[in-house]
Design a protein around this motif. Structure first.
Motif, PDB file in Angstrom:
ATOM      1  N   VAL A   1       0.850  -1.190   0.000  1.00 54.33           N
ATOM      2  CA  VAL A   1       0.000   0.000   0.000  1.00 54.33           C
ATOM      3  C   VAL A   1       0.889   1.244   0.000  1.00 54.33           C
ATOM      4  CG1 VAL A   1      -1.778   1.260   1.267  1.00 54.33           C
ATOM      5  CG2 VAL A   1      -1.752  -1.262   1.304  1.00 54.33           C
ATOM      6  N   VAL A   2       0.529   2.229  -0.814  1.00 51.68           N
ATOM      7  CA  VAL A   2       1.221   3.510  -0.837  1.00 51.68           C
ATOM      8  C   VAL A   2       0.235   4.592  -0.421  1.00 51.68           C
ATOM      9  CG1 VAL A   2       2.501   5.186  -2.199  1.00 51.68           C
ATOM     10  CG2 VAL A   2       2.772   2.739  -2.667  1.00 51.68           C
ATOM     11  N   VAL A   3       0.459   5.183   0.739  1.00 51.82           N
ATOM     12  CA  VAL A   3      -0.429   6.234   1.227  1.00 51.82           C
ATOM     13  C   VAL A   3      -0.344   7.434   0.292  1.00 51.82           C
ATOM     14  CG1 VAL A   3      -0.850   7.845   3.128  1.00 51.82           C
ATOM     15  CG2 VAL A   3      -0.201   5.469   3.614  1.00 51.82           C
ATOM     16  N   GLY A   4      -1.497   7.984  -0.043  1.00 48.16           N
ATOM     17  CA  GLY A   4      -1.552   9.137  -0.931  1.00 48.16           C
ATOM     18  C   GLY A   4      -1.821   8.773  -2.365  1.00 48.16           C
ATOM     19  N   SER A   5      -1.663   7.509  -2.723  1.00 41.54           N
ATOM     20  CA  SER A   5      -1.967   7.089  -4.084  1.00 41.54           C
ATOM     21  C   SER A   5      -3.467   6.865  -4.221  1.00 41.54           C
ATOM     22  CB  SER A   5      -1.215   5.803  -4.424  1.00 41.54           C
ATOM     23  OG  SER A   5      -1.626   4.738  -3.582  1.00 41.54           O
ATOM     24  N   ALA A   6      -3.939   6.852  -5.456  1.00 41.07           N
ATOM     25  CA  ALA A   6      -5.356   6.635  -5.691  1.00 41.07           C
ATOM     26  C   ALA A   6      -5.752   5.242  -5.207  1.00 41.07           C
ATOM     27  CB  ALA A   6      -5.665   6.793  -7.176  1.00 41.07           C
ATOM     28  N   GLY A   7      -6.844   5.148  -4.462  1.00 40.83           N
ATOM     29  CA  GLY A   7      -7.324   3.855  -3.997  1.00 40.83           C
ATOM     30  C   GLY A   7      -6.454   3.206  -2.951  1.00 40.83           C
ATOM     31  N   ALA A   8      -5.750   4.014  -2.151  1.00 43.46           N
ATOM     32  CA  ALA A   8      -4.848   3.428  -1.151  1.00 43.46           C
ATOM     33  C   ALA A   8      -5.600   2.555  -0.157  1.00 43.46           C
ATOM     34  CB  ALA A   8      -4.089   4.530  -0.420  1.00 43.46           C
ATOM     35  N   SER A   9      -6.734   3.013   0.342  1.00 35.90           N
ATOM     36  CA  SER A   9      -7.489   2.212   1.315  1.00 35.90           C
ATOM     37  C   SER A   9      -7.995   0.919   0.691  1.00 35.90           C
ATOM     38  CB  SER A   9      -8.667   3.020   1.870  1.00 35.90           C
ATOM     39  OG  SER A   9      -8.226   4.071   2.703  1.00 35.90           O
ATOM     40  N   ALA A  10      -8.431   0.995  -0.563  1.00 36.54           N
ATOM     41  CA  ALA A  10      -8.951  -0.198  -1.233  1.00 36.54           C
ATOM     42  C   ALA A  10      -7.872  -1.225  -1.509  1.00 36.54           C
ATOM     43  CB  ALA A  10      -9.636   0.207  -2.538  1.00 36.54           C
ATOM     44  N   ALA A  11      -6.599  -0.816  -1.404  1.00 37.59           N
ATOM     45  CA  ALA A  11      -5.493  -1.761  -1.590  1.00 37.59           C
ATOM     46  C   ALA A  11      -5.167  -2.521  -0.313  1.00 37.59           C
ATOM     47  CB  ALA A  11      -4.254  -1.018  -2.082  1.00 37.59           C
ATOM     48  N   VAL A  12      -5.697  -2.073   0.819  1.00 34.44           N
ATOM     49  CA  VAL A  12      -5.430  -2.744   2.094  1.00 34.44           C
ATOM     50  C   VAL A  12      -6.340  -3.959   2.213  1.00 34.44           C
ATOM     51  CG1 VAL A  12      -5.489  -2.506   4.605  1.00 34.44           C
ATOM     52  CG2 VAL A  12      -4.819  -0.557   3.187  1.00 34.44           C
ATOM     53  N   PRO A  13      -5.819  -5.162   2.373  1.00 34.95           N
ATOM     54  CA  PRO A  13      -6.692  -6.320   2.551  1.00 34.95           C
ATOM     55  C   PRO A  13      -7.488  -6.196   3.845  1.00 34.95           C
ATOM     56  CG  PRO A  13      -4.406  -6.922   2.944  1.00 34.95           C
ATOM     57  CD  PRO A  13      -4.395  -5.526   2.409  1.00 34.95           C
ATOM     58  N   CYS A  14      -8.758  -6.549   3.782  1.00 34.63           N
ATOM     59  CA  CYS A  14      -9.601  -6.390   4.969  1.00 34.63           C
ATOM     60  C   CYS A  14      -9.193  -7.334   6.092  1.00 34.63           C
ATOM     61  CB  CYS A  14     -11.068  -6.582   4.607  1.00 34.63           C
ATOM     62  SG  CYS A  14     -11.516  -8.243   4.030  1.00 34.63           S
ATOM     63  N   TYR A  15      -8.591  -8.477   5.739  1.00 29.62           N
ATOM     64  CA  TYR A  15      -8.142  -9.449   6.729  1.00 29.62           C
ATOM     65  C   TYR A  15      -6.651  -9.710   6.551  1.00 29.62           C
ATOM     66  CZ  TYR A  15     -13.149 -10.754   7.053  1.00 29.62           C
ATOM     67  OH  TYR A  15     -14.508 -10.754   7.205  1.00 29.62           O
ATOM     68  N   LEU A  16      -5.973  -9.950   7.667  1.00 31.48           N
ATOM     69  CA  LEU A  16      -4.569 -10.354   7.651  1.00 31.48           C
ATOM     70  C   LEU A  16      -4.437 -11.704   8.345  1.00 31.48           C
ATOM     71  CD1 LEU A  16      -2.835  -7.007   8.764  1.00 31.48           C
ATOM     72  CD2 LEU A  16      -3.165  -7.843   6.416  1.00 31.48           C
ATOM     73  N   TRP A  17      -3.710 -12.627   7.719  1.00 36.99           N
ATOM     74  CA  TRP A  17      -3.442 -13.942   8.305  1.00 36.99           C
ATOM     75  C   TRP A  17      -1.941 -14.191   8.363  1.00 36.99           C
ATOM     76  CZ3 TRP A  17      -7.266 -13.426   4.540  1.00 36.99           C
ATOM     77  CH2 TRP A  17      -8.558 -13.822   4.886  1.00 36.99           C
ATOM     78  N   LYS A  18      -1.539 -14.880   9.399  1.00 39.75           N
ATOM     79  CA  LYS A  18      -0.120 -15.199   9.558  1.00 39.75           C
ATOM     80  C   LYS A  18       0.399 -16.070   8.419  1.00 39.75           C
ATOM     81  CE  LYS A  18       3.148 -16.855  13.075  1.00 39.75           C
ATOM     82  NZ  LYS A  18       3.910 -15.588  13.045  1.00 39.75           N
ATOM     83  N   ASP A  19      -0.455 -16.958   7.888  1.00 37.34           N
ATOM     84  CA  ASP A  19      -0.007 -17.917   6.895  1.00 37.34           C
ATOM     85  C   ASP A  19      -0.448 -17.565   5.473  1.00 37.34           C
ATOM     86  OD1 ASP A  19       1.476 -20.311   6.472  1.00 37.34           O
ATOM     87  OD2 ASP A  19      -0.392 -21.438   6.203  1.00 37.34           O
ATOM     88  N   VAL A  20      -0.995 -16.347   5.281  1.00 29.83           N
ATOM     89  CA  VAL A  20      -1.501 -15.977   3.953  1.00 29.83           C
ATOM     90  C   VAL A  20      -0.859 -14.697   3.436  1.00 29.83           C
ATOM     91  CG1 VAL A  20      -3.552 -15.311   2.620  1.00 29.83           C
ATOM     92  CG2 VAL A  20      -3.704 -17.150   4.312  1.00 29.83           C
TER      93      VAL A  20
END
Length: 557
Positions: free
Chosen positions: A422-441
Motif C-alpha cells: 500500500v502507498v499512502v496518498g496514491s489513488a485507492g490506497a485504502s482499497a489496496a489494504v486487505p480487509c483481513y490479515l493472516w499469519k499464513d496468507v
C-alpha cells in the motif's frame, strides 16, 4: 376434527385463556368466537393435527414436540433426510399438550427446563413459535424448519450441490466448479437488516419471520446462518443463541413469537415483522413469562450531537436479560425504541458498528423515558491524523474484499489477491489494504508513506483498529526495519471461526503504538515503510491460521 363455529373472522381478538397443565389434551370451554371454515384440531394418537382454516395443516408429535408435517394447499413441505422441524436438532422425549382459546390453538412442549410452543390462529397460514430456555441444559437456541428438496430454487450464497461441489473447510464450506464458494453461514446480512428469510417459487412462498430477538445474543450487528439449500433439502433458521462469532453470554427466558409464514409467492405481510407485530392475541393464552404491551416501556431520544453524516447511527440497549436497538434518524439523530422490558440498560451509540458513546437508561412499564440530546465524544475519527487508511466505523468497509467476505470464503475465485503493498496518498490506497490479515496468507503487509521534515522530527502514535480476531491474531509493527513494537496482549474475541464463515463481527479493539522520532526517515523524499505482522501463540494453516480483521489504520499528528 373439532371445529370452531363456521363463519368468517371479523376481528383480530383472542378470548379466554387456557394452557394445558396436564398431559392430556384440553379444549377451552369458553364459547369460541368466529373462525375460518375448517379451523380446528384432532388427535390421531401420535400427533396433534391442526387445520388453520387457511390451507395449512400441521402436525406436532405428541412424543417429542417435533413439527412432523406442513401441508399447504394439499402439498407437503416438511422434511428431508428423515428429519423433522424442531428446536435444536430435536429435543427427545417431551410432554406435549394442547389447548384452544377461541381462535387460537396452542401446543406446549416441555423438555426438562425448556418450554417450546406452537400456535395456530384461525384463518392464517402461519405457525407461530415461542421458545423459553431457562438454563444451559440445552446448548444453543435455535429452531430449524427442514423442508423437502426440489420445491424451491437451489440458489444463493447459502446453497450448494453436495453431489458435485467440494468441501474445503470444516464440512460446511463448499467450492463449486466455477471457483465460487457456498455455505449455510453466508447469509450476508446482520440481524438488524432482515425481518424475514425464506424461499418462493413465484406462486408459493415459505418464510421464517424473525422475532424481536430480545432474549437473543450478539446485538444488532450479529451475523448467523439463516437458511441453506441443496439437492437434499432446505433449512430455515431462527437463531437466538449460537456460539459462532458470539460476543455475548446467553440470555434466558421466553422468546417469540417468530413464525413460519406461507404466502402465495410474495413476501410476508409486514404486519408480522417484529417492529409492527400486534401480539395482543397472545395475552390471553397464559404462556408463562409472556409480557404484553402493558408491561413494557419505551425510550425516546431527542437526538445525537457530533454525528458524522457519512455514516448511519444505531442506538442499542442491553443488559443481562434483554437487548434492543433502533436506528437514529439521519441529520438529527432522533430515536425511539418501543416494547422494552422494564429494567436498567446500557445505552450504546454506534457510528456504523463502532461504539462511540455509552450511558445508562432505566425503562419503566407503561411509560416513555425521554432523553435529552446525547453528545458523542468517543469517535476516534476526530483525532487529527497525518494519514488514515479506512474509516473508524467498526467494520472493514472500504478495504479490499470486505464486502465479498460477508457471503463468501476468502479462497473464493471472486476475491482480489490478498497480498500486495500500500502507498499512502496514491489513488485507492485504502482499497489496496486487505480487509483481513493472516499469519499464513499475507503476513508482513507493507504500508509506504512520506513525512515532512517537521513530522519526521516528532514521535507519533500509530493506531490499528480491528473488528475481530482468530486464534488471538494481533498486529506487531515494524518501522523501517529499525524499530519493532512490543507484542500487544490479545483482546477478548470469540474463540470460534470468524474470518472464513461470513462474519467480521467480534469485539472492536484499538491497538496503539508510540513510535519514537528516531524510527522515521528524515529525508522527506524517502518513503517510510510500516510492516504489519500477525503474531499469535497458536498455530494454524492457510485461512485458518491466526488472523485479524481491520477497521482502520492511522498515524496521528
Amino acid at each position: 376434527m373439532q371445529h370452531a363455529q363456521n363463519r368468517p373472522v371479523r376481528r383480530r381478538t383472542v378470548l379466554g385463556a387456557a394452557v394445558a397443565a396436564a398431559a392430556t389434551t384440553a379444549l377451552a370451554t369458553t364459547a369460541p368466537p368466529a373462525a375460518a371454515a375448517g379451523f380446528g384440531w384432532s388427535d390421531d394418537g401420535a400427533h396433534f393435527v391442526i387445520d388453520t382454516g387457511a390451507g395449512l395443516v400441521l402436525k406436532v408429535s405428541k412424543a417429542n414436540g417435533d413439527l412432523t408435517s406442513l401441508v399447504y394447499k394439499g402439498r407437503e413441505y416438511q422434511g428431508y433426510g428423515g428429519k423433522n422441524s424442531h428446536v435444536e436438532s430435536g429435543l427427545g422425549a417431551s410432554t406435549v399438550t394442547l389447548a384452544q382459546t377461541g381462535p387460537t390453538i396452542l401446543v406446549t412442549v416441555v423438555h426438562g427446563t425448556l418450554r417450546h410452543y406452537y400456535a395456530a390462529r384461525s384463518g392464517r397460514a402461519n405457525v407461530y413459535l415461542f421458545t423459553d430456555k431457562a438454563d444451559t441444559s440445552v446448548t444453543a437456541t435455535r429452531f430449524i424448519a427442514r423442508l423437502k428438496p426440489g420445491i424451491f430454487p437451489n440458489e444463493g450464497p447459502d446453497s450448494w450441490v453436495e453431489g458435485a461441489d467440494t468441501v474445503i473447510e470444516a464440512g460446511d464450506v463448499w467450492r463449486r466448479a466455477d471457483g465460487q464458494t457456498r455455505s449455510k453461514h453466508y447469509s450476508g446480512v446482520r440481524v438488524m437488516d432482515y425481518d424475514h428469510v425464506g424461499y418462493t417459487t413465484g406462486t408459493v412462498g415459505l418464510w421464517m419471520v424473525r422475532s424481536h430477538h430480545e432474549k437473543a445474543s450478539g446485538g444488532p450487528f450479529y451475523r448467523s446462518l439463516l437458511r441453506h439449500s441443496n439437492e437434499l433439502g432446505v433449512g430455515l433458521y431462527e437463531i437466538l443463541h449460537y456460539n459462532q462469532s458470539q460476543t455475548e453470554p446467553m440470555r434466558f427466558g421466553l422468546q417469540g413469537p417468530y413464525l413460519l409464514a406461507f404466502t402465495d409467492g410474495g413476501t410476508p405481510d409486514p404486519a408480522l415483522f417484529p417492529a409492527a407485530h400486534d401480539t395482543s392475541w397472545v395475552d390471553p393464552l397464559g404462556i408463562p413469562g409472556w409480557v404484553g404491551a402493558a408491561g413494557r416501556g419505551r425510550v425516546a431520544g431527542v437526538g445525537l450531537r457530533n454525528m458524522d453524516p457519512a455514516h448511519p447511527y444505531t442506538v442499542g440497549f442491553a443488559n443481562a436479560d434483554a437487548q434492543y436497538w433502533t436506528r437514529a434518524a439521519a441529520g438529527t439523530g432522533a430515536y425511539s425504541c418501543r416494547n422494552m422490558l422494564p429494567g436498567t440498560y446500557t445505552l450504546t451509540v454506534y457510528k456504523g458498528e463502532l461504539a462511540v458513546h455509552t450511558t445508562t437508561v432505566t425503562v419503566t412499564a407503561g411509560t416513555a423515558t425521554a432523553l435529552h440530546t446525547l453528545t458523542i465524544t468517543g469517535d476516534p475519527s476526530t483525532a487529527p491524523a497525518v494519514w488514515r487508511l479506512g474509516d473508524w466505523d467498526g467494520t472493514p468497509a472500504g478495504f479490499k474484499n470486505a464486502q465479498l467476505m460477508t457471503y463468501a470464503h476468502p479462497a473464493d475465485v471472486r476475491a482480489a489477491p490478498w497480498t500486495g503493498n500500500v502507498v499512502v496518498g496514491s489513488a485507492g490506497a485504502s482499497a489496496a489494504v486487505p480487509c483481513y490479515l493472516w499469519k499464513d496468507v499475507n503476513d508482513g503487509l507493507l504500508i509506504h508513506f512520506r513525512l515532512t521534515a517537521a513530522q519526521a522530527a516528532a514521535a507519533h502514535t500509530l493506531r490499528i483498529g480491528v473488528t475481530t480476531a482468530f486464534l488471538n491474531g494481533r498486529p506487531q509493527v515494524t518501522v523501517n526495519d529499525t524499530w519493532v513494537s512490543a507484542i500487544p496482549s490479545p483482546p477478548a474475541q470469540p474463540s470460534t471461526r470468524s474470518l472464513t464463515n461470513g462474519s467480521y463481527r467480534g469485539n472492536n479493539h484499538t491497538f496503539t503504538y508510540s513510535v519514537p522520532a528516531s524510527a522515521w526517515r528524515a529525508d522527506p523524499s524517502q518513503y517510510n515503510v510500516l510492516r504489519l505482522n500477525v503474531v499469535s501463540g497458536s498455530t494454524g494453516t492457510g485461512f485458518l491460521s491466526a488472523g485479524t480483521a481491520l477497521d482502520c489504520v492511522d498515524l496521528l499528528v
